[in-house]
Design an enzyme around this catalytic site. Sequence first.
Site, PDB file in Angstrom:
ATOM      1  N   PHE A 155       0.623  -1.264  -0.226  1.00 14.29           N
ATOM      2  CA  PHE A 155      -0.016   0.178   0.009  1.00 14.29           C
ATOM      3  C   PHE A 155       1.291   1.492  -0.133  1.00 14.29           C
ATOM      4  O   PHE A 155       0.468   2.331  -0.509  1.00 14.29           O
ATOM      5  CB  PHE A 155      -1.118   0.105   0.960  1.00 14.29           C
ATOM      6  N   SER A 232       5.148  -6.692   3.173  1.00 17.63           N
ATOM      7  CA  SER A 232       5.797  -7.827   4.535  1.00 17.63           C
ATOM      8  C   SER A 232       6.320  -8.966   4.360  1.00 17.63           C
ATOM      9  O   SER A 232       6.042  -9.359   3.697  1.00 17.63           O
ATOM     10  CB  SER A 232       4.245  -7.533   5.884  1.00 17.63           C
ATOM     11  N   CYS A 287       9.463   1.664   3.805  1.00 11.53           N
ATOM     12  CA  CYS A 287      10.095   0.426   4.211  1.00 11.53           C
ATOM     13  C   CYS A 287      11.764   0.782   3.848  1.00 11.53           C
ATOM     14  O   CYS A 287      12.535   0.117   4.798  1.00 11.53           O
ATOM     15  CB  CYS A 287      10.405  -0.336   2.521  1.00 11.53           C
ATOM     16  N   GLU A 389       9.113  -4.401  13.042  1.00 12.93           N
ATOM     17  CA  GLU A 389       8.453  -3.012  11.937  1.00 12.93           C
ATOM     18  C   GLU A 389       7.888  -2.628  12.937  1.00 12.93           C
ATOM     19  O   GLU A 389       6.341  -3.326  13.113  1.00 12.93           O
ATOM     20  CB  GLU A 389       8.406  -4.178  10.544  1.00 12.93           C
TER      21      GLU A 389
HETATM   22  P1  NAD Z   1       1.722  -6.933   2.433  1.00 12.04           P
HETATM   23  O1  NAD Z   1       2.405  -7.888   2.744  1.00 12.04           O
HETATM   24  O2  NAD Z   1       0.123  -6.695   3.309  1.00 12.04           O
HETATM   25  O3  NAD Z   1       0.696  -6.935   1.035  1.00 12.04           O
HETATM   26  C1  NAD Z   1       1.563  -7.236  -0.109  1.00 12.04           C
HETATM   27  C2  NAD Z   1       0.310  -7.215  -1.045  1.00 12.04           C
HETATM   28  O4  NAD Z   1       0.530  -8.765  -0.149  1.00 12.04           O
HETATM   29  C3  NAD Z   1      -0.789  -6.895  -0.787  1.00 12.04           C
HETATM   30  O5  NAD Z   1      -1.067  -6.413  -2.473  1.00 12.04           O
HETATM   31  C4  NAD Z   1      -2.257  -7.777  -0.286  1.00 12.04           C
HETATM   32  O6  NAD Z   1      -2.640  -7.739  -0.991  1.00 12.04           O
HETATM   33  C5  NAD Z   1      -0.896  -9.105  -0.563  1.00 12.04           C
HETATM   34  N1  NAD Z   1      -0.734 -10.275   0.924  1.00 12.04           N
HETATM   35  C6  NAD Z   1      -1.971 -10.263   1.676  1.00 12.04           C
HETATM   36  N2  NAD Z   1      -1.744 -10.886   2.591  1.00 12.04           N
HETATM   37  C7  NAD Z   1      -1.466 -11.657   1.474  1.00 12.04           C
HETATM   38  C8  NAD Z   1      -2.044 -12.713   2.117  1.00 12.04           C
HETATM   39  N3  NAD Z   1      -1.830 -13.752   2.615  1.00 12.04           N
HETATM   40  N4  NAD Z   1      -1.595 -14.283   1.091  1.00 12.04           N
HETATM   41  C9  NAD Z   1      -1.051 -13.369  -0.402  1.00 12.04           C
HETATM   42  N5  NAD Z   1      -1.058 -12.502  -0.625  1.00 12.04           N
HETATM   43  C10 NAD Z   1      -1.110 -11.008   0.322  1.00 12.04           C
HETATM   44  O7  NAD Z   1       2.198  -5.270   2.979  1.00 12.04           O
HETATM   45  P2  NAD Z   1       1.591  -3.698   3.001  1.00 12.04           P
HETATM   46  O8  NAD Z   1       1.063  -3.684   4.415  1.00 12.04           O
HETATM   47  O9  NAD Z   1       0.835  -3.492   1.707  1.00 12.04           O
HETATM   48  O10 NAD Z   1       2.856  -2.704   3.238  1.00 12.04           O
HETATM   49  C11 NAD Z   1       3.348  -2.797   3.801  1.00 12.04           C
HETATM   50  C12 NAD Z   1       5.048  -3.578   3.618  1.00 12.04           C
HETATM   51  O11 NAD Z   1       5.569  -3.321   3.120  1.00 12.04           O
HETATM   52  C13 NAD Z   1       5.955  -2.870   4.725  1.00 12.04           C
HETATM   53  O12 NAD Z   1       6.139  -4.686   5.830  1.00 12.04           O
HETATM   54  C14 NAD Z   1       7.356  -2.448   3.930  1.00 12.04           C
HETATM   55  O13 NAD Z   1       8.324  -3.045   5.096  1.00 12.04           O
HETATM   56  C15 NAD Z   1       7.056  -3.230   2.906  1.00 12.04           C
HETATM   57  N6  NAD Z   1       7.575  -2.926   1.435  1.00 12.04           N
HETATM   58  C16 NAD Z   1       8.622  -3.814   1.172  1.00 12.04           C
HETATM   59  C17 NAD Z   1       9.496  -2.908   0.611  1.00 12.04           C
HETATM   60  C18 NAD Z   1      10.991  -3.072   0.433  1.00 12.04           C
HETATM   61  O14 NAD Z   1      11.192  -2.732  -1.242  1.00 12.04           O
HETATM   62  N7  NAD Z   1      11.747  -3.608   0.672  1.00 12.04           N
HETATM   63  C19 NAD Z   1       9.138  -1.522  -0.341  1.00 12.04           C
HETATM   64  C20 NAD Z   1       7.710  -0.988   0.236  1.00 12.04           C
HETATM   65  C21 NAD Z   1       7.084  -2.307   1.200  1.00 12.04           C
END
Ligand code: NAD
Length: 505
Positions: A155, A232, A287, A389
Amino acid sequence: MHRDKSVTTVLGHFIDGRHVAGGDRFQPIFDPATGLSSKSVALADKLTVEQAIASAQAAFPAWRNTPPLKRARVLSRMKTLLEENADKLCALITAEHGKVQSDAMGEIIRGIENVEFASYAPQLLKGEHSKNVGPAIDSWSEFQALGVCSGITPFNFPVMVSLWMWPMAVACGNTFVLKPAERTPSSTLFVAELALEAGLPPGVLNVVNGDKEAVDTLLTDSRVKAISFVGSTAIAEYIYSTGCAHGKRVQALGGAKNFAVVMPDADIPNAVSALMGAAYGSCGERCMAIPLVVAIGNEAGDAVVEGLKAEIAKMKVGPGSDDTNDMGPLVTRPHFEKVRSYVDAGVASGAKLVVDGRNVKVEGHEGGYYLGPCLFDHVTPEMSIYKDEIFGPVLGVIRAASLEEAMQMIDAHEYGNGTCIFTRDGEAARFFSDNIQVGMVGVNVPLPVPVAYHSFGGWKRSLFGDLHAYGPDSVRFYTKRKTITQRWPSAGIREGVMFSFPSNR
Ligand code: NAD
């Protein structure tokens, strides 16, 4: 099913160049600045995702055979369209994410830089050639498109992170199915419309909104050849293991807990200014944010805490649509409650709460998810505010006796996304950047996010896979190498039967 009568807009999917409905489950989208919802998003079922994959599969042969320069021209037009529509994109991001518009503009510009880099793909795809590898034998390696690729995004950067993925994938001749985060889908759908306007043929870029059902379909469908994921760590690990088990190429970027080290010789006012943006910019929902500072020695520690306290007092918290604000709300109510509970836990575990943002009120926006900047001192490694985090505006200061002690802490942490050191000592900076077990390092640079022509990725549990995101690594990720060796027999060098392994003996 969303039952709020005030909902006026239902967002669907973008498949084969058209907006389509699909799935009978819906999720409300809230404006974090007010807590009100006027939109909902459809959550794609398996069938809808399969339609998107089929569209991408059908578009692949013609797109793969389109001359790379013509593909690149679409991306050049895309860059212009993104620039022309940047203000509209900012407003869409802010209305769903909450970040202030200047911050949204920053992510758009960094995203556009990825589109610009992808428009150089013909140069990057040129391959390698060797003449006379054997008698009258020439050999070359070329980089062929994989087929249907997919991206699953978080997001917090709804425009930029998706632009890390699909522009280079399509520039390399692939087609794409993108699955944005449920909480922030509007800007991604708008970008897909712009891609069509730029000349991307229908089916080359498809967007499906959805949750686990959509993701699991992408992970298991044999037509999808590669998956890029950002989100995540728990989900990244799941994506990596499931995608690999289904024979796909996977890069899965996960969470982070980035440390800044402040050396006793650092320019403290400069370090404090840098830490303010890195800790509280985007409400800490980055992140590459800095949620932990290790001060070397108590003198540096005291100066950093005093400096931060003074700067925090000047901060303005409020809706992201008002650009005089420095920090907007958190993304959702559950996330707000989670971040707030970490502040409670920090207090309970004995850290000193120097600035408490828990009682911030924004007049006229009482339903918004506002948490003011929080600052802890004397944070220690067993505390949850150190280990987890948090992804919110919570900065913790740790005191250490030496750079070596700070580096041991950083290396022992499960994440290894980004880190930085503030110092005037070149030897210390070089030792730190040479040895620290983290993928992206800044020296007096708080957010060392690589530019589009380098690649982005963390170490340890911040990335699963071998290749980093965007930049040169993305050309390798979205292509497979083929090596062709050829000889055209001619009278002068005709060879007889040979049973030994061919070599240049
Ligand atoms: P999230 O892991 O909740 O969601 C990311 C994606 O995964 C979304 O599209 C979501 O629909 C999907 N998803 C969620 N739960 C799922 C499941 N059980 N099975 C399959 N798909 C699923 O992450 P978020 O809350 O949207 O974003 C924040 C996180 O992203 C933080 O941990 C942040 O550090 C990380 N992030 C990392 C980077 C990087 O480059 N390392 C960059 C941006 C964000």
